[in-house]
Design an enzyme around this catalytic site. Structure first.
Site, PDB file in Angstrom:
ATOM      1  N   GLN A  25      48.668  13.514  20.344  1.00 48.69           N
ATOM      2  CA  GLN A  25      49.293  14.218  19.366  1.00 48.69           C
ATOM      3  C   GLN A  25      50.091  15.047  19.899  1.00 48.69           C
ATOM      4  OE1 GLN A  25      48.226  13.444  16.389  1.00 48.69           O
ATOM      5  NE2 GLN A  25      46.164  13.796  15.771  1.00 48.69           N
ATOM      6  N   SER A  26      51.064  15.458  19.077  1.00 46.71           N
ATOM      7  CA  SER A  26      52.158  16.345  19.485  1.00 46.71           C
ATOM      8  C   SER A  26      51.593  17.926  20.065  1.00 46.71           C
ATOM      9  CB  SER A  26      53.214  16.559  18.582  1.00 46.71           C
ATOM     10  OG  SER A  26      53.790  15.351  18.446  1.00 46.71           O
ATOM     11  N   SER A  27      50.761  18.575  19.028  1.00 47.33           N
ATOM     12  CA  SER A  27      50.731  19.864  19.106  1.00 47.33           C
ATOM     13  C   SER A  27      48.989  20.109  19.244  1.00 47.33           C
ATOM     14  CB  SER A  27      51.287  20.672  18.161  1.00 47.33           C
ATOM     15  OG  SER A  27      50.411  20.635  16.940  1.00 47.33           O
TER      16      SER A  27
END
Ligand SMILES: [Zn+2]
Length: 697
Positions: A25-27
């Site tokens: 997941q990106s962040s």
């Protein structure tokens, strides 16, 4: 156990190797909030089992949670996955979609390439792809491109929207302390009078002292603090008072929001790859010059200072920088050199630096940049006290007509300053009293039976009361300067003093900083140029007018002890027929003094004759016998031997036999011979003749 699926592209050799499931997941916020997506990604394990991979051959790689897929740098999980694929340990790579694996085409294509070389399948939610087959590779390539494009669109939509809002001044960010957002979202001055007053005091003090550190010192000297208004979280809207520090002053002075101007884009962040064993990607933030700010909307909200004042402050702060740029003046400091920050070298045009001699009493202006940077010679170095005095004299002369106005303004300024500090203190005490009252009401409002809460509130009330008492005491012990200064007698005294600027200038209470500040108001720069005998001082006034002074060069220390040339000339005159003792007496009688200021003595005269090669009572005149004739006209054997062109032993023999008039101070001591022109002529000629005769025969 779910039923097993068979897929034509999944062959037993794939099932023998590992299935790698990549989860990302990106962040961190997405990891925290988007749990459904994470669950779906972990669900791929079941998918792999259904395709026939045994449990022990399924690996979940989830180290990269919270990392963006824009680059492979910093994503340990992705790099591990690549390594496993390279080594041929992987039968398939499973991921929810292409964008999970890589948002950059270069990373994606590298993965596909290696998968095709090691016969590794790529499986996503939609299907199974075999990168060794052209059609599957084509499809995977399109998926990778789309994934990168998706990132681009998301970003451009976000940034575009932000820019559009900024252009109309709608993009909101937290206003600095002193400004607040009202319920309609407009930026207004902080309704708290004390906060407003303190922020204004920062700007006014900076205008007066001209240096950020000066503001810090002023606040510290008067025991004043600076507020910070909290935004968001539990303490939203509350104020914290802290001592003012340098960084905070700079933040206030550099912030254009205080001018009522809306500015977006004061900084720019650039992504850089930091080299090293593990290259890291980092954002580098750089400040942009005010002239290049992309979105500037004047008169957007309420203001503390004008835009012009802001620009003036920026110039002043930039001038105060003591960095490499030689066009910066530097902030005024305490040293004795009055022309600090103003002096330029008349030879090369560089800004001169200051050095102090004699425990900081005597300033030296030096142009040593060439020496420091390139190891060349120091351009010029000048003693500063004489130059300072000359410039100060010219300055005081120029100030005469303005004296009265300046003095009046100065008094008003001092009174105003004192009044403002008093007001600050009034407000500090007022706030403390209000908080004590609040604590009292809180205490009275609770049920008296509730002792648990009551005790805490009582303690709080007591602490507040103690604080009020402390502040009142501190406030009372402060010297009440405003009252003392408006005293009419004091005022007339200061006025009288101010009319005589030179005495104010020279007063011991006037600091060097104040003198320099005054000079700086009128003088733009001073150019120094040294010649053989004089120093040329060119003063450029703020009005661009020029005054050129020529002052004599101070005597060098070696010159200071040198005997006066007229005394030397007199000595030369007397030396022909007077003994050293006699010369000393005559010189003292005629009022001459030696180089060190003392009387002439026999020894000193002798020493001088030796240094300047002055013969005494010499028969052939001073030029012929520089080699040490005594006051009575006698010379040593060596001189006589040179004059008569014979050996020293011959001279000694002639002295013993009485051919020459020689005396000895002690038996067997050196001979002192009296030579007259006749003796020289008589004794020298025959020797020369005999030598000629001998060589001819
Ligand atoms: Zn120079």
């Amino acid at each position: 156990m779910s039923s097993r699926l068979s897929h034509p592209k999944i062959r037993p050799e794939h099932l023998d190797r590992d299935a790698l499931i990549y989860v990302r997941q990106s962040s961190p916020i997405q990891v925290r909030d988007h749990t459904a997506s994470t669950a779906r990604q972990y669900d791929l394990r079941r998918c792999a089992e259904r395709f026939g991979w045994p449990q022990q051959h399924i690996q979940v790689i989830d180290q990269d949670q919270g990392h963006s897929g824009t680059s492979a740098i910093g994503r340990d999980g992705f790099q591990y996955l690549m390594a496993e694929v390279c080594l041929g340990h992987a039968g398939a790579v499973l991921s929810l979609e292409a964008s999970r694996l890589a948002r950059s085409c270069s990373d994606w294509y590298r993965l596909i390439e290696i998968c095709s070389l090691t016969d590794t399948l790529v499986i996503d939610e939609d299907g199974v792809y075999d990168p060794t087959q052209y059609n599957d590779r084509l499809l995977l390539g399109i998926k990778g491109t789309m994934s990168e494009a998706e990132l681009h669109w998301i970003r451009s939509r976000l940034i575009g929207g932000k820019q559009e809002k900024a252009r109309s001044g709608q993009l909101r960010f937290r206003p600095p302390t002193g400004l607040v957002l009202d319920p309609t979202g407009q930026i207004v001055l902080d309704p708290d009078e004390q906060v407003q007053h303190t922020i204004r005091l920062v700007f006014d003090t900076f205008e007066r002292v001209g240096a950020a550190l000066g503001v810090v010192q002023y606040f510290a000297a008067n025991h004043l603090s600076i507020p910070t208004r909290h935004y968001g979280r539990a303490r939203h809207g509350q104020l914290t008072w802290r001592p003012l520090d340098h960084g905070r002053v700079l933040a206030i002075l550099h912030n254009p929001a205080y001018t009522g101007t809306y500015v977006y884009g004061r900084t720019k962040t650039r992504t850089v790859v930091l080299p090293g064993e593990e290259p890291r990607i980092k954002g580098r933030t750089r400040r942009i010059a005010p002239d290049d700010w992309p979105h500037v909307l004047h008169d957007h909200h309420a203001a503390y200072i004008t835009w012009d004042q802001f620009r003036k402050n920026q110039r002043q702060l930039s001038d105060n920088c003591t960095s490499q740029h030689h066009d910066h003046r530097g902030a005024i400091r305490e040293g004795a050199a009055l022309l600090q920050g103003l002096v330029l070298c008349g030879r090369c045009g560089r800004r001169m630096t200051i050095r102090y001699m004699d425990d900081g009493k005597i300033p030296l202006y030096e142009c040593n940049q060439l020496h420091k940077n390139l190891g060349e010679k120091t351009c010029q170095s000048l003693r500063g006290d004489g130059i300072d005095a000359a410039v100060a004299a010219v300055f005081l002369e120029a100030m005469q007509p303005a004296e009265l106005e300046v003095s009046m303004a100065a008094i008003d300024q001092i009174v105003e300053q004192a009044r403002r500090v008093d007001r600050q203190w009034e407000m500090i005490v007022e706030r403390a009293r209000y908080e004590a009252e609040l604590a009292r009401r809180r205490f009275l409002a609770i049920d008296p039976e509730n002792r648990l809460v009551g005790r805490t509130l009582e303690r709080d009330w007591e602490a507040r009361l103690a604080e009020v008492e402390r502040l009142e005491r501190e406030s009372a012990t402060r010297p009440d300067r405003s009252v003392r200064l408006v005293d009419p007698a004091e005022r007339t005294r200061i006025l009288a003093l101010a009319q005589d600027l030179p005495s104010l200038w020279n007063a011991s209470t006037t600091t060097n900083v104040e003198r320099k500040q005054l000079l700086g108001y009128l003088i733009k720069d001073v150019c120094l140029n040294r010649s053989e005998t004089v120093i040329e001082v060119s003063i450029r006034w703020q009005t661009e007018a020029c005054t050129i002074l020529s002052i004599p060069r101070p005597r060098r220390s070696c010159d200071k002890r040198r005997t006066d040339p007229t005394a030397l000339a007199r000595l030369r005159e007397l030396a022909a027929d007077t003994t050293d003792r006699g010369i000393a007496e005559i010189l003292n009688q005629e009022g001459f003094r030696s180089g060190t200021g003392g009387c002439f003595t026999q020894n000193r005269v002798k020493q001088l004759r030796h240094i300047y090669s002055i013969a005494s009572g010499c028969p052939e005149g001073p030029s012929a016998c520089a080699g040490g004739f005594r006051a009575d006209g006698r010379c040593p054997s060596k001189t006589a031997a040179d004059l008569l062109q014979v050996n020293v032993s011959t001279i000694n023999a002639w002295c013993q036999s009485g051919v020459l008039d020689g005396i000895q101070a002690v038996p067997h001591g050196p001979w002192w011979i009296k030579l007259t022109p006749e003796i020289i002529a008589r004794l020298r000629k025959p020797t020369r003749r005999s030598w000629t005769r001998r060589s001819a025969s």
